[in-house]
Design a protein around this motif. Structure first.
Motif, short mmCIF file in Angstrom:
data_model
loop_
_atom_site.label_atom_id
_atom_site.label_comp_id
_atom_site.label_asym_id
_atom_site.label_seq_id
_atom_site.Cartn_x
_atom_site.Cartn_y
_atom_site.Cartn_z
N GLN A 96 0.83 -1.21 0.00
CA GLN A 96 0.00 0.00 0.00
C GLN A 96 0.86 1.26 0.00
O GLN A 96 0.52 2.25 -0.63
N SER A 97 1.99 1.20 0.71
CA SER A 97 2.87 2.38 0.77
C SER A 97 3.46 2.68 -0.60
O SER A 97 3.79 3.84 -0.90
N GLN A 98 3.60 1.65 -1.44
CA GLN A 98 4.12 1.85 -2.79
C GLN A 98 3.02 2.28 -3.76
O GLN A 98 3.23 3.14 -4.61
N LYS A 99 1.83 1.68 -3.62
CA LYS A 99 0.73 1.95 -4.54
C LYS A 99 0.05 3.29 -4.26
O LYS A 99 -0.33 4.01 -5.18
N ASP A 100 -0.14 3.58 -2.97
CA ASP A 100 -0.88 4.78 -2.58
C ASP A 100 -0.17 5.44 -1.40
O ASP A 100 -0.57 5.28 -0.24
N ALA A 121 0.05 8.50 -0.40
CA ALA A 121 -0.70 9.51 0.35
C ALA A 121 -1.58 8.87 1.42
O ALA A 121 -1.65 9.34 2.56
N THR A 122 -2.28 7.78 1.04
CA THR A 122 -3.13 7.08 2.01
C THR A 122 -2.30 6.43 3.09
O THR A 122 -2.66 6.45 4.28
N TYR A 123 -1.15 5.85 2.71
CA TYR A 123 -0.28 5.23 3.71
C TYR A 123 0.24 6.29 4.69
O TYR A 123 0.35 6.01 5.90
#
Length: 318
Positions: A51-55, A57-59
């Motif tokens: 998730q930290s790689q894909k998104d 901002a959300t992470y």
């Protein structure tokens, strides 16, 4: 099913192998439960990394709320320490203000001859950038991670290294970086510097363990460094707040002096012609360094001395 530091997670696990006909206490001790703990924790950490790689901002939003849990995991869970290290995010001298970066990104930006990851604990980025411990890194263009959470001292100590690169506090006494050769202009001679360091040790007495010539200071006249290789000033403050400070009367800090600085060059002259004034300046230099390190507990004596020095300057007294 999960370690204590993941206590914010809630959900249901469906497994055909769970022996539901035994007590909860007995079940927790089974090898199956231990295996489920490792597998589920590993999957969740992998999910966070993806998730930290894909998104990003959300992470970052998740990290702002739950970073303390991840840091607790690094300090208490050796099994998942490496995976947790990938999830840490900090501001850095190579990033814009309020933008965080990962240890992995830091490593990618490292030069071929840099062997260690450097970090500096400070209340905020502005304080870190004005710290005397940071100035040589700034001059040499070496990236420093800015940490502001008091927990980060313990996190870095427990993580110890990342991708084979040791984590090193910018405060530590034996850093491999040196001040640029161009900063050596107008410095005292080696004999003058050695004599001044010896005189400072005699004047400061038990207030310092050792006085030595700094090879990393650029703009500041002096800094204090912890003589204990395993502690930084921030960690010592935390231990003291927890009631675990050392009761020994032995000094715990060394004083590093910048013999290129005008204050030290002036002090060398004054100690010959006006020893009383030089003694007061020496004490003020030490207290200034303590203030910069956040180690001066009672400033009243320093303020009184500073007022005396200002009075002498404004009245034209030598």
């Amino acid at each position: 099913l999960f370690p204590e530091w993941l206590r914010f997670l809630k959900g249901v696990v469906d497994s055909e192998d769970l022996p539901l006909n035994i007590s909860r206490e007995t079940m927790q001790d089974t090898s199956l439960m231990q295996k489920l703990n490792r597998v589920l924790t590993g999957r969740f950490l992998k999910f966070l990394e993806e998730q930290s790689q894909k998104d990003a901002a959300t992470y970052d939003l998740f990290y702002a709320d739950y970073q303390r849990f991840l840091k607790e995991g690094i300090a208490t869970d050796f099994t998942h320490r490496e995976a947790l290290g990938k999830l840490l995010r900090y501001e850095s001298s190579a990033t814009e203000p309020e933008k965080r970066t990962s240890l992995g990104e830091y490593v990618k930006r490292m030069s071929a001859d840099q062997k260690e990851i450097y970090y500096l604990l400070a209340p905020n980025r502005k304080s870190a950038e004005s710290s005397p411990y940071y100035e040589v890194f700034r001059d040499r263009g070496i990236e420093v991670m800015f940490t502001s959470d008091p927990w980060d001292e313990f996190v870095m100590e427990h993580l110890h290294s990342f991708e084979g690169k040791p984590l090193r506090s910018a405060e530590k006494a034996e850093l491999s970086v040196k001040a640029p050769p161009s900063a050596a202009e107008d410095a005292l001679t080696s004999d003058q510097a050695r004599d001044l360091a010896q005189w400072l040790k005699e004047r400061l007495g038990n207030n310092v363990k050792e006085v030595r010539i700094s090879e990393r200071l650029v703009d500041s006249p002096a800094i204090v460094v912890d003589s204990d290789k395993s502690l930084t000033s921030g960690m010592r403050r935390i231990l003291k707040a927890a009631g675990k400070s050392e009761s020994s009367s032995e000094p715990t800090h060394d004083l590093e002096i910048n013999v290129r600085h005008p204050i030290l060059r002036g002090l060398e002259k004054q100690r010959q012609s006006h020893p009383e004034l030089a003694a007061q300046v020496a004490e003020q230099i030490l207290d200034n360094a303590r203030v910069a390190a956040g180690l001066l507990e009672d400033p009243r004596a320093m303020v009184k001395r500073l007022n005396t020095l200002l009075e002498r300057v404004l009245s034209g007294q030598p």
